[in-house]
Design a protein around this motif. Structure first.
Motif, PDB file in Angstrom:
ATOM      1  N   ASP A  97      17.103   4.677  -2.069  1.00  0.00           N
ATOM      2  CA  ASP A  97      16.301   3.821  -2.852  1.00  0.00           C
ATOM      3  C   ASP A  97      15.562   4.772  -3.773  1.00  0.00           C
ATOM      4  O   ASP A  97      14.838   4.775  -3.626  1.00  0.00           O
ATOM      5  CB  ASP A  97      16.509   2.219  -2.522  1.00  0.00           C
ATOM      6  CG  ASP A  97      16.561   1.355  -3.873  1.00  0.00           C
ATOM      7  OD1 ASP A  97      16.128   1.829  -4.970  1.00  0.00           O
ATOM      8  OD2 ASP A  97      16.271   0.588  -4.226  1.00  0.00           O
ATOM      9  N   GLY A  98      15.956   5.052  -4.703  1.00  0.00           N
ATOM     10  CA  GLY A  98      14.797   6.236  -5.035  1.00  0.00           C
ATOM     11  C   GLY A  98      14.601   5.386  -7.299  1.00  0.00           C
ATOM     12  O   GLY A  98      15.510   4.229  -7.170  1.00  0.00           O
ATOM     13  N   TYR A 105       8.658   7.641  -5.652  1.00  0.00           N
ATOM     14  CA  TYR A 105       9.445   7.985  -4.329  1.00  0.00           C
ATOM     15  C   TYR A 105      10.988   7.556  -3.847  1.00  0.00           C
ATOM     16  O   TYR A 105      11.008   6.739  -5.313  1.00  0.00           O
ATOM     17  CB  TYR A 105       8.381   7.236  -4.022  1.00  0.00           C
ATOM     18  CG  TYR A 105       7.041   5.942  -4.306  1.00  0.00           C
ATOM     19  CD1 TYR A 105       8.165   5.349  -3.452  1.00  0.00           C
ATOM     20  CD2 TYR A 105       6.705   6.360  -4.287  1.00  0.00           C
ATOM     21  CE1 TYR A 105       7.722   4.000  -4.039  1.00  0.00           C
ATOM     22  CE2 TYR A 105       5.613   4.936  -5.248  1.00  0.00           C
ATOM     23  CZ  TYR A 105       6.633   3.405  -4.487  1.00  0.00           C
ATOM     24  OH  TYR A 105       5.935   2.625  -4.550  1.00  0.00           O
ATOM     25  N   ALA A 106      10.897   7.986  -3.089  1.00  0.00           N
ATOM     26  CA  ALA A 106      13.092   7.508  -2.549  1.00  0.00           C
ATOM     27  C   ALA A 106      12.603   6.035  -1.223  1.00  0.00           C
ATOM     28  O   ALA A 106      11.921   7.025   0.163  1.00  0.00           O
ATOM     29  CB  ALA A 106      13.273   8.210  -2.125  1.00  0.00           C
ATOM     30  N   GLN A 142       7.946   1.962   7.521  1.00  0.00           N
ATOM     31  CA  GLN A 142       7.001   3.340   7.024  1.00  0.00           C
ATOM     32  C   GLN A 142       6.484   3.342   5.576  1.00  0.00           C
ATOM     33  O   GLN A 142       7.634   3.036   4.739  1.00  0.00           O
ATOM     34  CB  GLN A 142       7.720   4.499   8.265  1.00  0.00           C
ATOM     35  CG  GLN A 142       7.633   4.190   9.890  1.00  0.00           C
ATOM     36  CD  GLN A 142       7.454   5.100  10.127  1.00  0.00           C
ATOM     37  OE1 GLN A 142       7.034   6.205  10.563  1.00  0.00           O
ATOM     38  NE2 GLN A 142       9.174   4.692  10.998  1.00  0.00           N
ATOM     39  N   LEU A 143       6.229   4.197   5.929  1.00  0.00           N
ATOM     40  CA  LEU A 143       5.824   5.002   4.074  1.00  0.00           C
ATOM     41  C   LEU A 143       7.313   5.452   3.276  1.00  0.00           C
ATOM     42  O   LEU A 143       7.979   6.301   3.925  1.00  0.00           O
ATOM     43  CB  LEU A 143       4.538   6.002   3.526  1.00  0.00           C
ATOM     44  CG  LEU A 143       3.533   5.123   3.827  1.00  0.00           C
ATOM     45  CD1 LEU A 143       2.115   6.368   4.101  1.00  0.00           C
ATOM     46  CD2 LEU A 143       3.150   4.093   3.102  1.00  0.00           C
ATOM     47  N   PRO A 144       6.904   5.041   1.773  1.00  0.00           N
ATOM     48  CA  PRO A 144       8.928   5.171   1.242  1.00  0.00           C
ATOM     49  C   PRO A 144       8.685   7.040   1.120  1.00  0.00           C
ATOM     50  O   PRO A 144       7.553   7.710   1.854  1.00  0.00           O
ATOM     51  CB  PRO A 144       8.495   5.081  -0.324  1.00  0.00           C
ATOM     52  CG  PRO A 144       8.070   3.840   0.316  1.00  0.00           C
ATOM     53  CD  PRO A 144       6.704   4.386   1.379  1.00  0.00           C
ATOM     54  N   ALA A 191      11.905   4.369   6.099  1.00  0.00           N
ATOM     55  CA  ALA A 191      11.032   4.508   5.123  1.00  0.00           C
ATOM     56  C   ALA A 191      11.063   4.247   3.549  1.00  0.00           C
ATOM     57  O   ALA A 191      11.369   4.735   3.115  1.00  0.00           O
ATOM     58  CB  ALA A 191      11.442   5.929   5.206  1.00  0.00           C
ATOM     59  N   GLY A 192      10.665   2.993   4.156  1.00  0.00           N
ATOM     60  CA  GLY A 192      11.246   1.506   2.643  1.00  0.00           C
ATOM     61  C   GLY A 192      11.609   0.074   3.272  1.00  0.00           C
ATOM     62  O   GLY A 192      11.587  -0.089   3.556  1.00  0.00           O
ATOM     63  N   SER A 193      12.451   0.327   1.384  1.00  0.00           N
ATOM     64  CA  SER A 193      12.497  -0.857   1.228  1.00  0.00           C
ATOM     65  C   SER A 193      13.799  -0.980   2.240  1.00  0.00           C
ATOM     66  O   SER A 193      14.830  -2.689   2.010  1.00  0.00           O
ATOM     67  CB  SER A 193      12.733  -1.723   0.118  1.00  0.00           C
ATOM     68  OG  SER A 193      13.450  -0.887  -0.754  1.00  0.00           O
TER      69      SER A 193
END
Length: 399
Positions: free
Chosen positions: A207-208, A256-257, A297-299, A276-278
């Motif tokens: 998801d960008g 970020y993505a 964790q971080l995107p 790495a994200g949502s």
């Protein structure tokens, strides 16, 4: 042709046909071999709402429903449908066209009234499958079949995203994948990707951030970086690290993505994961739906040289996994109610017996109903995977 020379097979004649002439060639072959009078190739549009007849450009024939009627039933159930027509001398056979689990559309063939016996329908089905493979290949050389998949013009961002996708489905004995994107004609940053080998399946949902062409460019870079690392034989966590570096190098942390990375061991059902994200992941086991809790964790691309760690969980035969982007789980209705787990669980429960393709489409349909007349304000991606796995002793079969 010399009388002593063998007659080329139908597959060989389809392969040798010009890319734009596959439908005409199929019609001729079916007339010769089955006495077919009318042959129509219908391809599913990007929104999976209609089946569009493929004719010469510009396309002028009216589409039919991809959910209802004889052709729509053949498409959704993935079974041939024999339609009794007003003409007692003919029957209309609707045959699903699917290439390695990716549902392309339906081939409708009008045959003599007595010509739709089970054996003939089976042979027609084999022909439809062969035609589907040729259509998929011909798409590299002509726009005809891509244009038949759209009922209106795509935005440039959507054009880029659809070209980036591997397909809308994939099937092997160990699993079946069905996926859906919405809004299909204006998608921006959402994407899914997969790759299979003899013993593993890698699946990602990305998801960008942002909208339109900027989101599409960001996601294209993220997916391409992940593919580049994967094809170099690098592990899942390092794939995320290298993609993270590529995005940060280009955007400096301003864009970020969010990405979910999964790698399935086909022998054991062990899944390695990097969250790495949502995007969120749910597992449906029997009648129970639960979220697979992973360490957030971080995107990708948010900070320089982020280190990622893998986690593991396990899937069992009969499990269904559903991955959804933030455009699904974070969407609010006009009254401010989040789509959330409650509605998602209801949809998943109601679609438990349907194929993954229909389950993914139903989640998006439920989301659209939840939002109401305002329509979706963000991209929505849903990937549904049914897991069969391998029987003991089948390890390394590479099927």
């Amino acid at each position: 042709m010399n009388a002593a020379e063998p007659v080329p097979s139908a597959e060989a004649q389809l392969r040798s046909a010009p890319p734009h002439a596959l439908v005409a060639t199929a019609g001729r072959l079916l007339a010769e071999r089955f006495g077919a009078r009318d042959v129509t190739l219908l391809l599913a549009d990007y929104g999976l709402t209609v089946l569009q007849p493929v004719t010469h450009l510009p396309l002028t024939d009216e589409p039919v429903s991809a959910q209802d009627g004889p052709a729509g039933t053949a498409f959704t159930t993935q079974n041939p449908v024999v339609e009794v027509t007003a003409d007692p001398a003919t029957q209309l056979v609707h045959l699903p066209i699917t290439v390695r689990g990716d549902r392309l559309g339906v081939l409708s063939v009008r045959v003599p009234g007595s010509g739709a016996d089970p054996g003939t329908v089976l042979r027609l089905g084999d022909f439809a499958t062969g035609l589907g493979h040729e259509v998929a290949t011909a798409g590299r050389d002509t726009d005809l079949y891509l244009q038949a998949r759209r009922t209106r013009r795509l935005t440039l961002a959507a054009e880029m995203q659809w070209q980036l996708l591997p397909g809308r489905g994939c099937a092997r004995e160990e699993y079946v994948i069905g996926a859906h994107l919405e809004p299909a004609y204006a998608i921006g940053g959402d994407n899914f990707d997969w790759s299979t080998s003899a013993d593993h399946l890698t699946l990602t949902v990305t998801d960008g951030m942002g909208e339109g062409i900027e989101a599409s460019l960001l996601t294209n870079l993220a997916v391409s970086a992940l593919r580049n690392a994967r094809r170099a034989g690098i592990g899942l966590a390092d794939q995320a690290c290298l993609a993270d570096q590529a995005l940060f190098s280009q955007y400096g942390g301003k864009s970020y993505a969010s990405t979910l990375l999964l790698r399935f061991d086909l022998d054991t059902g062990t899944v390695r994961a990097v969250d790495a994200g949502s995007p969120q992941l749910y597992r449906q086991r029997g009648t129970t739906v639960e979220r697979v809790e992973l360490e957030a964790q971080l995107p990708l691309g948010m900070f320089e040289e982020t280190l990622y760690e893998e986690q593991t969980f396990h899937v069992e035969p009969g499990d269904r996994l559903v991955a959804i982007s933030s455009g699904v789980h974070g969407t609010r209705s006009a009254t401010g109610e989040v789509f959330g787990e409650g509605v998602l669980r209801q949809v998943l429960g109601a679609t438990r017996q349907t194929q993954p393709h229909e389950a993914a489409r139903s989640v998006v349909a439920g989301l659209i109903e939840h939002v109401g007349d305002e329509g979706l304000l963000a991209d929505a991606a849903v990937v549904c995977l049914d897991w069969t796995g391998r029987e003991p002793g089948e390890a390394g079969s590479g099927r």
